[in-house]
Design an enzyme around this catalytic site. Structure first.
Site, PDB file in Angstrom:
ATOM      1  N   GLU A 430      32.434  45.233  38.989  1.00 61.99           N
ATOM      2  CA  GLU A 430      31.350  44.280  39.242  1.00 61.99           C
ATOM      3  C   GLU A 430      30.507  44.092  37.982  1.00 61.99           C
ATOM      4  O   GLU A 430      29.881  45.028  37.504  1.00 61.99           O
ATOM      5  CB  GLU A 430      30.473  44.820  40.383  1.00 61.99           C
ATOM      6  CG  GLU A 430      29.169  44.072  40.572  1.00 61.99           C
ATOM      7  CD  GLU A 430      28.248  44.748  41.607  1.00 61.99           C
ATOM      8  OE1 GLU A 430      28.625  45.802  42.163  1.00 61.99           O
ATOM      9  OE2 GLU A 430      27.159  44.214  41.841  1.00 61.99           O
ATOM     10  N   ASP A 503      28.569  48.593  42.228  1.00 62.69           N
ATOM     11  CA  ASP A 503      27.346  49.398  42.293  1.00 62.69           C
ATOM     12  C   ASP A 503      27.174  49.981  43.694  1.00 62.69           C
ATOM     13  O   ASP A 503      27.603  49.390  44.669  1.00 62.69           O
ATOM     14  CB  ASP A 503      26.117  48.525  41.987  1.00 62.69           C
ATOM     15  CG  ASP A 503      26.086  48.086  40.533  1.00 62.69           C
ATOM     16  OD1 ASP A 503      26.807  48.709  39.720  1.00 62.69           O
ATOM     17  OD2 ASP A 503      25.363  47.126  40.215  1.00 62.69           O
ATOM     18  N   ASP A 505      24.967  49.862  45.794  1.00 59.79           N
ATOM     19  CA  ASP A 505      23.814  49.245  46.451  1.00 59.79           C
ATOM     20  C   ASP A 505      24.302  48.141  47.386  1.00 59.79           C
ATOM     21  O   ASP A 505      25.500  47.963  47.598  1.00 59.79           O
ATOM     22  CB  ASP A 505      22.823  48.697  45.415  1.00 59.79           C
ATOM     23  CG  ASP A 505      23.449  47.600  44.547  1.00 59.79           C
ATOM     24  OD1 ASP A 505      24.594  47.176  44.828  1.00 59.79           O
ATOM     25  OD2 ASP A 505      22.799  47.176  43.580  1.00 59.79           O
ATOM     26  N   ASP A 507      24.295  44.841  47.159  1.00 63.01           N
ATOM     27  CA  ASP A 507      25.149  43.813  46.563  1.00 63.01           C
ATOM     28  C   ASP A 507      26.549  44.348  46.296  1.00 63.01           C
ATOM     29  O   ASP A 507      27.544  43.655  46.494  1.00 63.01           O
ATOM     30  CB  ASP A 507      24.540  43.301  45.254  1.00 63.01           C
ATOM     31  CG  ASP A 507      23.399  42.331  45.523  1.00 63.01           C
ATOM     32  OD1 ASP A 507      23.335  41.807  46.656  1.00 63.01           O
ATOM     33  OD2 ASP A 507      22.572  42.129  44.616  1.00 63.01           O
TER      34      ASP A 507
END
Ligand code: 0RA
Length: 639
Positions: A430, A503, A505, A507
């Protein structure tokens, strides 16, 4: 072997019975799949499936499943109750035989279905063997009976403990901590399965309660009088449908019945789920083949007889007539044969024709009687056919272009130097900055890096034409080398591991889901073959003296802190991959010796896809909330 046992002396027989359960305890994975979360949940499903069998036979209307405060599970049903009489040749009650004899889960020549609906035919005795303790209560003939077991062995006789006017069975079991590494039931996981079986058994009431929390009991109830029609309505809830009525077709014969419910939405993907005796047949099989054949044939016949497709024009393909289709095919039958890698493929050959003829007549009748719906369905399939040939042309163009160019690999790909695909892996990363770190961190001999910019296209929403023109997706397809769908060829895979690295998180979770959905829809074989992985970057680094420790979640962080509590320490929280330097990225997430990859399977993909579609639909607000809520949810993160 069982035949002979019956002829032996009583003691010897009982030893053999216990031997069976010893085998279960020795190799639990063989019977429940694993000793992790999956196997643990399997125990609940197994007990519930016996109650479901009783419901399929027409005797049970209510099931209550409770996660008790102490970690045990109770399953109550109002069926006929497990028989309590002595079984000839065993000198034991039927209850005891059912709970101590391997594979004695079926009925004793009773009426109704003879099938044990249990996943892969595992019986109650397996649950008993893998439980520290288990209690069974039966209400039958005005009496309440009780028997207790420990690790599969009876520790009491079957005793009468009271009177009742009701019939039914109560089973309470405590999974054995000596066997299971994971002892924590997940409410959502159990709830999802119970909801599924409630949809598959119209009218059956299933209550599920969780008494473990500090707060009040969490509770849900499922009851669907419309059965699989309600299931289809649920799956299409967040979509725009193009039919007024949900199609429902059923067929019955001596030893089997089939039900089909289906409805089109205006999307591009198909969701056809097949079940046999309430078991999700992920790998399809003869019922799915029959369903597809009937659908393609009936829609084409209708189109020709109504002159919607002219004589000289070509027919609609199977893919064309399934675009935007949501369907449930549920077969209930005696003696299903399960095949395939995960034993979720129905093998009984005669079921193909049974499903096919049932749907042929039912569907053509529906189309004749509902001309408005028929018009929309045909319009949709014809548009799909046109888009498909356009997309094919576009793809051929891309292919020809890439042949003309000397190097067809995407410019952003940092390839590895080794050429043997079985040794090679590709990281789908990403963001360009994390991609840059990964390029520095990697072992370039066998690790390739493909950075992906931003969110990749949601293939559930975009049709094939847009999917193939997306740069990110084209880069993935060419880098992997396998091509997609009908042109897919596993032998052309350039890497045997494709590792999604995002990541830790919200997203990141979203991008991971988008990628997994793409693989599921366009290259499902890659998932089947076990080529798709998810990397697990750490969330924290704890610096103690000169030593670093990494933690992948809060509990682990606490443990690391506790273990080193006297010394001075610095805690660093990684907000993204980009915050790690290449050395850190290597030692935590990319070094085969130290990293912890999660291998994806098709069930993970289906679950992600379902969640993604049903709950997240078009509503942005709902989606935000959902991702936030589930960002820490292992099942979701695991996808
Ligand atoms: C064997 C025979 C019969 C019912 C059952 C087993 C039975 C098993 C379980 C397990 C959980 N709930 C259950 N309910 C029933 C048929 C008994 C008859 O013919 O009366």
């Amino acid at each position: 072997m069982e035949e002979k046992d019956v002829e032996r002396a009583y003691d010897e027989k009982s030893i053999t019975v216990l031997d069976g359960l010893e085998a279960v305890r020795k190799r639990p994975g063989m019977y429940v799949g694993s000793t992790g979360a999956r196997g643990l949940h399997h125990l609940v499903y197994e007990v519930v499936d016996n109650s479901i069998d009783e419901a399929m036979a027409g005797y049970c209307k209510n099931i209550i499943v409770t996660l008790e405060e102490d970690g045990s599970v109770t399953v109550i049903d109002d069926g006929r109750g497990i028989p309590v009489g002595m079984i000839a040749g065993f000198k034991k009650s039927a209850v005891e035989v059912v709970l101590t004899k391997l594979h004695a889960g079926g009925k004793f020549g009773g009426s109704g279905y003879k099938v044990a609906g249990g996943l892969h035919g595992v019986g109650l005795s397996v649950v008993n063997a893998l439980s520290e303790r288990l209690e069974v209560q039966v209400g039958r003939k005005g009496e309440v009976y009780l028997q207790k077991f420990e690790r599969g062995k009876p520790v009491s006789k079957l005793e009468k403990i009271g009177k009742t006017r009701k019939t039914g069975t109560i089973i309470r079991f405590m999974p054995d901590a000596e066997i299971f590494e994971e002892m924590d039931f997940k409410f959502e996981t159990v709830a999802q399965r119970l909801q599924e079986v409630a949809y598959l058994n119209a009218g059956l009431r299933i209550k599920f309660e969780d008494k473990r929390g500090e707060r009040e009991t969490r509770e849900v109830s499922y009851r669907y009088n419309g059965g699989i029609v309600d299931f289809v309505a649920f799956l299409n809830a967040s979509k725009e449908t193009i039919q007024k009525r949900i199609i429902f077709v059923e067929g019955k014969r001596e030893d089997a019945e089939v039900e089909v419910a289906m409805q089109y939405n205006n999307g591009y993907i198909d969701n056809v789920f097949t079940f046999t005796n309430n078991i999700n047949t992920h790998e399809g099989g003869t019922h799915l083949i029959g369903f597809k054949a009937a659908l393609t044939r009936t829609v084409n016949e209708y189109a020709r007889s109504h002159n919607i497709i002219k004589e000289k024009e070509g027919s609609l393909s199977g893919e064309d007539v399934r675009e935007g289709l949501t369907a449930i095919v549920s077969v209930k039958m005696e003696e299903p044969q399960f095949e395939g890698q995960t034993k979720t493929k129905l093998g009984n050959p005669d079921i193909k024709g049974f499903v096919e003829s049932t749907l042929n007549s039912g569907l053509s009748e529906f189309l004749e009687e509902n001309p408005g719906d028929a018009k929309n369905i045909l319009g949709k399939a014809l548009a799909a056919g046109r888009a498909r040939s356009a997309a094919k042309k576009a793809r051929e163009l891309v292919r020809r272009q890439s042949i003309l160019e000397s190097s067809s690999l995407p410019g952003k790909l940092a390839d590895c130097s080794i050429k043997d695909p079985s040794l090679c892996e590709i990281y789908l990363v990403e963001g360009d900055s994390a991609g840059g770190s990964a390029k520095q961190a990697r072992d370039r001999s066998f690790q390739a890096i493909l950075p992906l910019r931003g969110k990749i296209l949601n293939v559930e929403k975009a049709g094939p034409a847009r999917v193939f023109s997306s740069n990110e997706i084209q880069a993935i397809i060419t880098a992997l080398g396998t091509n997609v769908r009908d042109d897919f060829d596993i032998d052309k895979a350039r890497y045997h591991k494709a590792i999604i690295m995002t990541d830790a998180d919200v997203d990141g979770a979203h991008i991971r889901t988008l990628l997994l959905t793409f693989f599921y829809r366009y290259m499902p074989e890659l998932i089947d073959e076990g080529y798709i992985y998810v990397a697990q970057p750490p969330l924290y680094r704890v610096l103690i003296g000169k030593k670093s420790f990494y933690a992948y979640g809060e509990p682990e962080l606490e443990r690391v802190i506790k273990e080193n509590n006297e010394k001075k320490k610095t805690i660093q929280r990684f907000k993204g991959l980009g915050e790690m330097n290449p050395d850190q990225l290597w030692e935590t997430t990319m070094d085969p010796e130290r990293r912890n990859l999660l291998q994806m399977n098709i069930e993970d993909a289906v679950a992600a896809d379902l969640v993604f579609n049903t709950l997240m639909g078009a509503n942005v607000e709902m989606r935000r909330n959902f991702i936030q809520e589930h960002a820490r949810d292992a099942r979701f993160l695991d996808v």
